[in-house]
Scaffold this motif. Structure first.
Motif, mmCIF file in Angstrom:
data_model
loop_
_atom_site.group_PDB
_atom_site.id
_atom_site.type_symbol
_atom_site.label_atom_id
_atom_site.label_comp_id
_atom_site.label_asym_id
_atom_site.label_seq_id
_atom_site.Cartn_x
_atom_site.Cartn_y
_atom_site.Cartn_z
ATOM 1 N N LYS A 160 0.850 -1.197 0.000
ATOM 2 C CA LYS A 160 0.000 0.000 0.000
ATOM 3 C C LYS A 160 0.881 1.240 0.000
ATOM 4 N N GLY A 161 0.868 1.972 -1.108
ATOM 5 C CA GLY A 161 1.665 3.182 -1.220
ATOM 6 C C GLY A 161 3.105 2.885 -1.587
ATOM 7 N N LYS A 162 3.795 3.937 -2.062
ATOM 8 C CA LYS A 162 5.192 3.764 -2.447
ATOM 9 C C LYS A 162 6.060 3.362 -1.257
ATOM 10 N N ALA A 163 5.765 3.945 -0.088
ATOM 11 C CA ALA A 163 6.578 3.660 1.097
ATOM 12 C C ALA A 163 6.113 2.427 1.838
ATOM 13 N N GLY A 164 4.856 2.050 1.644
ATOM 14 C CA GLY A 164 4.319 0.858 2.293
ATOM 15 C C GLY A 164 3.843 1.114 3.715
ATOM 16 N N SER A 165 3.001 0.225 4.178
ATOM 17 C CA SER A 165 2.481 0.328 5.541
ATOM 18 C C SER A 165 3.514 -0.174 6.547
ATOM 19 N N PRO A 166 3.756 0.567 7.617
ATOM 20 C CA PRO A 166 4.683 0.092 8.653
ATOM 21 C C PRO A 166 4.132 -1.097 9.426
ATOM 22 N N TYR A 167 2.876 -1.466 9.137
ATOM 23 C CA TYR A 167 2.259 -2.604 9.815
ATOM 24 C C TYR A 167 2.173 -3.830 8.909
ATOM 25 N N ALA A 168 2.905 -3.785 7.798
ATOM 26 C CA ALA A 168 3.074 -4.963 6.937
ATOM 27 C C ALA A 168 4.545 -5.370 7.048
ATOM 28 N N ILE A 169 4.874 -6.026 8.146
ATOM 29 C CA ILE A 169 6.269 -6.344 8.477
ATOM 30 C C ILE A 169 6.812 -7.397 7.517
ATOM 31 N N ARG A 170 8.005 -7.125 6.952
ATOM 32 C CA ARG A 170 8.632 -8.105 6.066
ATOM 33 C C ARG A 170 9.791 -8.821 6.751
ATOM 34 N N ASP A 171 10.300 -8.255 7.872
ATOM 35 C CA ASP A 171 11.369 -8.914 8.615
ATOM 36 C C ASP A 171 11.338 -8.405 10.049
ATOM 37 N N TYR A 172 10.894 -9.270 10.970
ATOM 38 C CA TYR A 172 10.758 -8.867 12.365
ATOM 39 C C TYR A 172 12.091 -8.520 13.021
ATOM 40 N N TYR A 173 13.190 -8.986 12.440
ATOM 41 C CA TYR A 173 14.496 -8.811 13.071
ATOM 42 C C TYR A 173 15.321 -7.687 12.440
#
Length: 566
Positions: A85-98
């Motif tokens: 969602k959006g160019k920057a993306g949602s901070p709540y769509a985590i791609r790497d928890y670490y």
């Protein structure tokens, strides 16, 4: 979690805070619109936030999340744009928890080091650090590159032939690929393929999410069988629980002071009741804040889930918003505190956050000064924490149309952008008020004054409370729908707090019942000196049950009288 100070949280959207690029092209890329960095939180900037009155800073959006920005040069795979969602993306769509989000680093390959310096710098400036923990869902292309040695990735050992297995990390729709109303085609990357489809983050257990769903995320499996309605399978402990404990321990070990847990009520309370004591056994001072919107579940998540604090959204926030906008009565405030009186110390008050519309927006009050009485109530009513969202203290309007985030009265969390009021306050790294308007300076000073009262006055941070409204209904010189009054007391000091939600200055006569004097063990005074902590001016007032206390309240304002009592 016991504390002797009033917790004041300054929430900041990390990506936007220090951005000096004024291009502001809708749907603009990072290269076009720029992006704030962790290093923008200089000691000078942090001292200004501390000066405002903050005790804690919540850096929103630190953990690596899906975006449309290309970081393949650093070994980070591209995300398919149709599920971002959006160019920057949602901070709540985590791609790497670490991992820390690469957007936030000046030197991408040193992003964890920059984060560690940020924590140290914040602590040196007297601010405790809160970060997000997003437990319910992850990005559709979740894959951890930064996980410690020996840690298994989410879904790595899943049996995806089963729609539900308590030891799976995800829910599956076997035999079906992801489809729905979303356009999964991109000219550069082709079609996004997900086979079998995974359940979507907002509890959508089919392969057909639509544009209104959290289609960019997949739901994590904590052992609850939503598909066959067989309830929770928590023995043996689900694999997801253990993985989440490892993630919390990892970040707690970095020296942070608290977690704000996104959509905590979408995760079974049994998990929180298991994991929070385990984390606190190793890190006793860490706090957990839950985003929970169902009042029927409040006590469950406090007493059984062991959360320190919960959002007071559907109670106090909604009520104060309605009063501020002119379609609610101030009498509703009494009902708010009564409904959570036994757990009041666990409630987190706020008037803005990244999910809600800006006070100054056309969708809320239009004028940030209209919310000053609401902020006095929100911050001074009880001893529990209060939160301010960056730019709230400057009257940020949130009326930009940034791209994925349309003109909705909110500051975008999906786009690369520049927040005008923060940009001018930063003054290219100088962090002073020279470029702010007189009204913005006045508003910031008002917030600073109120928050410093919260910090300095023990009657606010740990005193008792007495609501005066039940003896001021249908009064001849007090409109209970537009004014609200209460007392706070600690030792021999009393704060007599009155607010006015009206657009005109109002002469009020406030009754203080004999019961208040008995309850607080106070001696009445026919004439006493009362210093208004908001202005520094002293008035002589009557403080007895026989006669009302008379004073004039400013439009959209209030008074906080400090009295010495015997």
């Amino acid at each position: 979690m016991e504390t002797t100070e009033k917790i004041i949280i300054y929430q900041v959207f990390t990506r936007l805070f220090g951005n000096q690029n004024k291009t502001c092209r809708p749907n603009g890329s990072l290269e076009e619109n720029g992006c704030g960095k962790m290093n923008d939180f200089t000691k000078q900037a942090l001292h200004e936030i501390k000066k405002l009155g903050a005790t804690h800073i919540w850096y929103t959006g630190l953990i690596a999340h899906a975006s449309q920005t290309d970081y393949t040069a650093y070994g980070i795979p591209k995300n398919h744009p149709s599920i971002v969602k959006g160019k920057a993306g949602s901070p709540y769509a985590i791609r790497d928890y670490y991992d820390i989000d690469p957007d936030l680093a000046e030197h991408v390959d040193k992003r964890m080091e920059e984060f560690e310096h940020l924590v140290t710098r914040s602590h040196e400036c007297g601010l405790k650090v809160i970060m997000d923990f997003v437990p319910n869902h992850v990005a559709r292309q979740y894959h951890s590159l930064a996980k410690p040695a020996g840690v298994k990735d989410l879904g790595e050992n899943d049996d995806c032939s089963q729609d539900f297995n308590p030891q799976n990390n995800f829910y599956y729709i076997p035999g079906q690929k992801l489809a729905g109303e979303i356009d999964l085609y991109d000219p550069e990357q082709g079609n996004y393929e997900e086979m079998p489809a995974k359940a979507t983050g907002n509890d959508r257990f089919d392969a057909w999410p639509n544009r209104n769903d959290w289609y960019e995320t997949i739901k994590l499996n904590y052992g609850v069988d939503y598909l066959h309605h067989t309830g929770g399978h928590f023995d043996p402990i689900p694999d997801t629980w253990k993985k989440m404990e490892d993630i919390l321990s990892y970040w707690a070990g970095k020296g942070i002071d608290g977690f704000r847990c996104d959509m905590a009520e979408m995760v079974p309370c049994e998990f929180w009741g298991w994991v929070i004591p385990r984390i606190k056994a190793a890190f006793p001072q860490i706090i957990f804040i839950a985003e929970v919107y169902n009042p029927n579940e409040y006590r469950n998540y406090i007493y059984n889930g062991h959360f320190d604090y919960l959002y007071d959204k559907v109670g106090l926030y909604d009520t104060l918003r309605n009063i501020t906008c002119g379609y609610g009565s101030a009498t509703g405030i009494t009902h708010c505190w009564q409904s959570v009186d036994d757990i009041q110390d666990h409630m987190l008050n706020f008037l803005e956050n990244h999910d809600e519309q800006r006070i100054a927006s056309d969708f809320f009050a239009g004028n940030p000064f209209k919310a000053v009485p609401a902020f006095i109530v929100s911050s001074c009513l009880r001893s529990n924490p209060v939160m301010v969202y960056f730019g709230q203290e400057l009257g940020e309007k949130g009326m930009d149309c940034e791209g994925f985030s349309g003109q909705d009265g909110r500051t975008t969390i999906f786009d690369y952008w520049n927040v005008d009021s923060i940009y001018r306050w930063s003054n290219r790294g100088r962090w002073n008020t020279h470029l702010l308007s007189e009204k913005e300076k006045e508003l910031r000073k008002t917030y600073e004054t109120i928050l410093h009262i919260c910090q300095k006055e023990q009657a606010i941070s740990k005193g008792e409370f007495f609501d005066l409204m039940y003896v001021n209904l249908n009064g001849w010189q007090m409109n209970e729908h537009k004014q609200y009054a209460f007392l706070r007391k600690y030792g021999q000091e009393v704060l007599f707090i009155m607010v006015n939600f009206s657009d005109t200055a109002t002469q009020v006569a406030v009754n203080v019942p004999a019961h208040a004097f008995e309850y607080f063990k106070m001696t009445p005074s026919a004439q006493c000196n009362a210093k208004d902590l908001l202005t520094g001016k002293t008035e002589k007032i009557c403080f007895t049950p026989e006669s009302p206390t008379c004073t004039e309240l400013p439009a959209y304002g209030g008074k906080i009288f400090k009295l010495k009592v015997k």
